[in-house]
Design a protein around this motif. Structure first.
Motif, PDB file in Angstrom:
ATOM      1  N   ASN A 159      -3.817  13.450  81.942  1.00 52.49           N
ATOM      2  CA  ASN A 159      -2.816  14.510  82.039  1.00 52.49           C
ATOM      3  C   ASN A 159      -2.237  14.573  83.441  1.00 52.49           C
ATOM      4  OD1 ASN A 159      -4.587  16.467  83.693  1.00 52.49           O
ATOM      5  ND2 ASN A 159      -5.852  16.091  81.887  1.00 52.49           N
ATOM      6  N   ILE A 160      -1.127  15.289  83.550  1.00 50.46           N
ATOM      7  CA  ILE A 160      -0.503  15.518  84.842  1.00 50.46           C
ATOM      8  C   ILE A 160      -0.360  17.027  85.048  1.00 50.46           C
ATOM      9  CG2 ILE A 160       0.778  13.335  84.832  1.00 50.46           C
ATOM     10  CD1 ILE A 160       3.278  14.948  84.071  1.00 50.46           C
ATOM     11  N   SER A 161      -0.354  17.438  86.297  1.00 48.64           N
ATOM     12  CA  SER A 161      -0.104  18.845  86.616  1.00 48.64           C
ATOM     13  C   SER A 161       0.701  18.922  87.898  1.00 48.64           C
ATOM     14  CB  SER A 161      -1.405  19.629  86.752  1.00 48.64           C
ATOM     15  OG  SER A 161      -2.198  19.124  87.799  1.00 48.64           O
ATOM     16  N   LEU A 162       1.639  19.850  87.924  1.00 53.69           N
ATOM     17  CA  LEU A 162       2.494  20.110  89.069  1.00 53.69           C
ATOM     18  C   LEU A 162       2.271  21.549  89.503  1.00 53.69           C
ATOM     19  CD1 LEU A 162       5.774  18.498  87.674  1.00 53.69           C
ATOM     20  CD2 LEU A 162       4.039  17.389  89.092  1.00 53.69           C
ATOM     21  N   ASN A 163       2.151  21.785  90.809  1.00 49.91           N
ATOM     22  CA  ASN A 163       1.787  23.108  91.297  1.00 49.91           C
ATOM     23  C   ASN A 163       2.624  23.506  92.506  1.00 49.91           C
ATOM     24  OD1 ASN A 163      -0.930  23.297  89.675  1.00 49.91           O
ATOM     25  ND2 ASN A 163      -0.996  21.339  90.745  1.00 49.91           N
TER      26      ASN A 163
END
Length: 469
Positions: free
Chosen positions: A187-191
């Motif tokens: 998965n990817i996550s942007l914060n």
């Protein structure tokens, strides 16, 4: 501020759905277990259809990857087991509030004598969920508001935000999480975040404003995370009595770093494991993608757990880390390691070991810490089989050291510096496991190997957290 523990100024924890959702066991026919298993394992069946009832905005192609193994079942035991596993996978996506399984004989003109239909009855989460709670600390309080948009585009994406308004500080964070269909661990996550922390042991106040991008993926028996982070850091003095060393580091800085973490975790629980082991290795390289912080940071964590007689558990753990400056500029107080307190070297005050200046602890560039624990049930086992099982008594021995190294010296000098002023402690206490979220400890500690400038906690010490030495 960088610490031996999870970084105090990490973005607010909004990286997606909770993992490890507990699924109820599927009811089995009441019969003698040996006879039942023999009958079901020898009865060949064919799963002709799998239905998913209750879908709204969820895309069917996302769920196909989670239920495909059900079609490969060969007997009734296999159908029940793989249906249960598929149910757990569906719950793990974090998009359903409830998932139930119904197994029935096939009907219709094309129904086979040994054909089965498996139906998953799902209830989707609302398009938007919110939360509200308050937190109270020493002479301060805060209000925390959270907002989540689960299953945003129908394929388990999640957009979440959290806002904290306190009497002293205000923080916020926004996160977008997207898993790969059929590979939830990939998965990817942007914060985007702003978070402020106060560190009284260093008379320091730090405000971080940053953005980050993460890619997580499994590889053989390991799980990996690649991360880029850009942070604008503002350091200031927490009091007028702050030391000159802290005042000297006050101001603004920009850190841009690339990091990699590898984890092998075979424990049955991350909070109070009874068996299994953990290996975690983390590297961070700052400076090559911009910013004015330049360093290479390496740290690791090892933990082994073994169940013994009388429901007792022996646990051993080892932590270590090294911070290498790149170039002539020294490392920042915000990037160094800190050691001591109820979650690491018990019997010492929070982060009160190692280099200091005028009573302010400055952290170190190298550390190690080890722990040995014997966990046992509470004497006479009150509340056994229920609330009493959340409690454990433990006997512990902790040791470690935190220092700075002269990199012009050889490895023998480095080893001598790490072993010449070892702090250690021992004691016993009682702990409470709060589900799979955190744990509380109340220990009676006897600190030993105390060095000049260390702050000790001789006697009872309370600790709460998710990661303990």
């Amino acid at each position: 501020m960088g610490t031996v523990h999870a970084r105090s100024l990490d973005p607010l924890p909004m990286y997606g759905p909770e993992l490890g959702v507990q699924a109820d066991d599927i009811d089995a026919p009441e019969a003698d277990p040996a006879v039942k298993k023999d009958v079901l394992e020898n009865k060949d069946v064919v799963v002709q259809r799998v239905h998913i009832d209750g879908l709204g905005r969820t895309k069917e192609d996302l769920l196909t990857h989670e239920i495909v193994e059900v079609f490969r079942s060969k007997n009734l035991i296999d159908v029940m087991r793989k249906s249960h596993e598929a149910r757990q996978k569906l719950l793990r996506l974090g998009i359903f509030r409830k998932v139930e399984v119904v197994i029935d004989t096939s009907r219709g003109v094309d129904a086979l004598p040994n054909g089965l239909d498996v139906t998953f009855e799902v209830t989707e989460l609302r398009r938007m969920t919110g939360s509200y709670h308050t937190m109270v600390g020493n002479n301060e309080g805060s209000m925390v508001l959270g907002l989540k948009f689960p299953n945003l585009f129908g394929r388990a994406e999640q957009l979440s935000g959290q806002f904290s308004y306190g009497t002293k500080e205000t923080s916020y964070g926004i996160s977008f999480f997207k898993p790969q269909p059929g590979q939830f661990e990939r998965n990817i996550s942007l914060n985007v975040y702003k978070v402020t922390g106060q560190f009284p042991w260093s008379s320091l106040r730090e405000t971080d404003r940053g953005i980050s991008a993460e890619l997580s993926f499994p590889l053989f028996m390991t799980n990996h995370t690649l991360k880029w982070e850009g942070v604008w850091r503002e350091l200031g003095c927490l009091s007028r009595t702050a030391s000159f060393a802290i005042r000297e580091e006050s101001g603004h800085s920009l850190k841009s770093s690339l990091s990699h973490a590898m984890v092998i975790d075979t424990r049955n629980s991350s909070i109070l494991p009874r068996k299994g082991g953990l290996l975690k290795i983390h590297q961070e390289l700052a400076g090559y993608t911009g910013g004015d912080a330049s360093f290479l940071k390496e740290d690791f964590e090892i933990q082994l757990n073994k169940t013994l007689f009388w429901d007792s558990v022996l646990s051993a753990s080892l932590w270590g880390g090294l911070l290498l400056p790149i170039g002539d500029k020294p490392t920042s107080v915000a990037d160094r390691f800190y050691l001591g307190g109820p979650t690491s070297i018990r019997g010492f005050r929070m982060y009160s070991l190692g280099p200091q200046s005028e009573g302010d602890y400055l952290g170190g560039g190298c550390y190690w810490a080890g722990g040995l624990h014997l966990y046992t049930p509470v004497p006479f086992r009150p509340g056994r089989g229920g609330f009493g099982d959340l409690f454990r008594t433990h006997f512990f021995l902790n040791a470690g050291n935190l220092c700075n190294l002269n990199y012009g010296e050889g490895p023998h000098a480095h080893l001598k510096r790490l072993t010449e002023c070892i702090r250690w402690s021992y004691g016993l206490g009682i702990l409470l496991r709060l589900g799979n979220i955190a744990r509380l400890e109340l220990n009676y500690c006897i600190p030993m190997g105390v060095q000049s400038g260390d702050r000790i906690c001789d006697g009872f010490q309370f600790g709460a957290g998710i990661r303990f030495l």
